[in-house]
Motif scaffolding. Sequence first.
Motif, PDB file in Angstrom:
ATOM      1  N   GLY A  82       1.028  -1.236  -0.418  1.00  0.00           N
ATOM      2  CA  GLY A  82      -0.050  -0.319   0.408  1.00  0.00           C
ATOM      3  C   GLY A  82       0.910   1.165  -0.047  1.00  0.00           C
ATOM      4  O   GLY A  82       2.365   1.591  -0.119  1.00  0.00           O
ATOM      5  N   PRO A  83       0.335   2.238   0.193  1.00  0.00           N
ATOM      6  CA  PRO A  83       0.432   4.148   0.378  1.00  0.00           C
ATOM      7  C   PRO A  83       1.832   3.850   0.884  1.00  0.00           C
ATOM      8  O   PRO A  83       2.271   3.339   2.315  1.00  0.00           O
ATOM      9  N   GLY A  84       3.050   4.369   0.442  1.00  0.00           N
ATOM     10  CA  GLY A  84       4.486   5.107   1.692  1.00  0.00           C
ATOM     11  C   GLY A  84       4.686   3.467   0.838  1.00  0.00           C
ATOM     12  O   GLY A  84       6.113   3.500   1.232  1.00  0.00           O
ATOM     13  N   SER A  85       4.937   2.616  -0.159  1.00  0.00           N
ATOM     14  CA  SER A  85       5.761   0.917  -0.519  1.00  0.00           C
ATOM     15  C   SER A  85       6.973   1.950  -1.820  1.00  0.00           C
ATOM     16  O   SER A  85       6.422   2.629  -2.220  1.00  0.00           O
ATOM     17  N   HIS A  86       7.593   0.863  -2.006  1.00  0.00           N
ATOM     18  CA  HIS A  86       8.906   1.317  -3.157  1.00  0.00           C
ATOM     19  C   HIS A  86       9.047   0.408  -3.375  1.00  0.00           C
ATOM     20  O   HIS A  86       9.588  -1.175  -2.313  1.00  0.00           O
TER      21      HIS A  86
END
Length: 156
Positions: A82-86
């Motif tokens: 989810g959001p914040g993943s790289h």
Amino acid sequence: MDIGKLNKLGKTINEIEEGQTMSVTEAIEDDQILLYLGLTNDANPLYVQHDYAQKTVYEQPIVPSVLLMGIVTSTVSKHFPGPGSHIVNLSVNFVEAVYHYEMLTFLFEVIKVDKHKEDMTLSVEAVNTEGKRVLDAVVIVQPPMVYKEESEDNHE
């Protein structure tokens, strides 16, 4: 998306376990293909010209491979973890051509969690409505990392 607002973070490395799965179903539409072609200036006639494609082994226009990769990467960013993943590594094998208007199901599975490196490895398989495998991928992802003092305020 409100740029000034803190968005909810995805799952952190401590919330992820090997064996977790997620699936996403996507229909490939003309507008997606045209947007890709416009953004990249990719003029491959195999993607849009029926007369040209009929002369090839595909017999009809196919979907650009990068669109399929985009579904994989956007699923990581939006949902899993989810959001914040790289994404730090992506290896993709395009097994079969995908045609316009096909419905694909992507199955994501966590096959490794490395808390020391703070990353996870996902196995991804995509199949069409006939059950034919069209894509295999291995994705190494750094889940969202937060400072300890922020983790209680921004993550549920």
